[in-house]
Design a protein around this motif. Structure first.
Motif, mmCIF file in Angstrom:
data_model
loop_
_atom_site.group_PDB
_atom_site.id
_atom_site.type_symbol
_atom_site.label_atom_id
_atom_site.label_comp_id
_atom_site.label_asym_id
_atom_site.label_seq_id
_atom_site.Cartn_x
_atom_site.Cartn_y
_atom_site.Cartn_z
ATOM 1 N N VAL A 85 -10.514 1.099 -11.364
ATOM 2 C CA VAL A 85 -9.269 2.185 -11.151
ATOM 3 C C VAL A 85 -8.402 1.875 -9.806
ATOM 4 O O VAL A 85 -7.126 2.403 -10.316
ATOM 5 C CB VAL A 85 -10.526 3.826 -10.344
ATOM 6 N N ILE A 86 -8.574 1.457 -9.105
ATOM 7 C CA ILE A 86 -7.205 1.467 -8.290
ATOM 8 C C ILE A 86 -6.784 -0.433 -9.295
ATOM 9 O O ILE A 86 -5.355 -0.129 -8.303
ATOM 10 C CB ILE A 86 -8.332 0.101 -6.701
ATOM 11 N N GLU A 87 -7.040 -0.883 -9.753
ATOM 12 C CA GLU A 87 -6.404 -1.598 -9.963
ATOM 13 C C GLU A 87 -5.363 -1.170 -11.177
ATOM 14 O O GLU A 87 -4.449 -1.753 -11.456
ATOM 15 C CB GLU A 87 -7.383 -3.482 -10.707
ATOM 16 N N LEU A 120 2.848 -1.539 -9.356
ATOM 17 C CA LEU A 120 3.425 -2.594 -8.395
ATOM 18 C C LEU A 120 4.537 -4.045 -8.688
ATOM 19 O O LEU A 120 5.518 -3.950 -8.416
ATOM 20 C CB LEU A 120 2.407 -3.935 -8.272
ATOM 21 N N PRO A 121 4.819 -3.849 -10.094
ATOM 22 C CA PRO A 121 6.304 -3.877 -10.941
ATOM 23 C C PRO A 121 7.465 -3.205 -10.314
ATOM 24 O O PRO A 121 8.372 -4.014 -10.786
ATOM 25 C CB PRO A 121 5.994 -4.303 -12.476
ATOM 26 N N VAL A 122 7.255 -2.066 -9.768
ATOM 27 C CA VAL A 122 8.691 -1.640 -9.780
ATOM 28 C C VAL A 122 9.359 -1.403 -7.850
ATOM 29 O O VAL A 122 9.745 -1.005 -8.369
ATOM 30 C CB VAL A 122 8.084 -0.093 -10.367
ATOM 31 N N VAL A 179 -3.916 -7.514 -4.976
ATOM 32 C CA VAL A 179 -2.540 -7.340 -4.880
ATOM 33 C C VAL A 179 -1.373 -9.069 -4.886
ATOM 34 O O VAL A 179 -0.531 -9.583 -4.861
ATOM 35 C CB VAL A 179 -1.497 -6.883 -3.320
ATOM 36 N N ALA A 180 -2.446 -9.838 -4.014
ATOM 37 C CA ALA A 180 -2.219 -11.545 -3.863
ATOM 38 C C ALA A 180 -2.038 -11.786 -4.732
ATOM 39 O O ALA A 180 -0.835 -12.519 -5.541
ATOM 40 C CB ALA A 180 -3.304 -12.000 -2.684
ATOM 41 N N GLY A 181 -2.931 -11.749 -5.960
ATOM 42 C CA GLY A 181 -3.265 -12.082 -7.424
ATOM 43 C C GLY A 181 -2.071 -11.547 -8.658
ATOM 44 O O GLY A 181 -1.070 -12.414 -9.019
#
Length: 119
Positions: free
Chosen positions: A12-14, A21-23, A62-64
């Motif tokens: 769910v978090i992913e 993240l993309p925005v 987030v690192a990935g």
């Protein structure tokens, strides 16, 4: 609670992070707050180990997705019934960078105790 028991928390978090993240344009103005759904309005809180596990997963994801530098600088806050009695042990965890304080912020002495545990 069902998501946690069915080991769906990270999925769910992913999904939520993948949508956001993309925005993000300015990472210095971005923070993530995690609050277990089962803790909202219940007074229940995750153990320090449970919270750390999820926060570490957020940072790894987030690192990935974006990069190690962004992940290392990302502020990840915990928001599941933070109180003076648990704030010290929670903030001591490697990947918990702060709190999203709810009801405990309504009483100055309680909120002050949480702030003091962080500094």
């Amino acid at each position: 609670e069902a998501e946690r028991k069915e080991n769906k928390t990270t999925t769910v978090i992913e999904e939520q992070l993948a949508a956001v993240l993309p925005v993000v344009k300015d990472w210095s103005k971005f923070a993530v707050a995690y609050e277990p759904l089962w803790a909202i309005g219940t007074g229940n809180t995750a153990t320090k180990e449970q919270a750390q596990e999820v926060h570490a997963h957020i940072r790894k994801y987030v690192a990935g997705a974006v990069g190690e530098e962004v992940a290392a600088g990302l502020r990840i806050c915990y928001g599941g019934s933070v109180k003076p009695k648990n704030s010290g042990e929670l903030i001591a965890m490697k990947d918990i960078d702060g709190f999203l304080v709810g009801g405990a912020s309504l009483k100055a002495d309680s909120y002050l105790a949480i702030v003091k545990s962080m500094v």
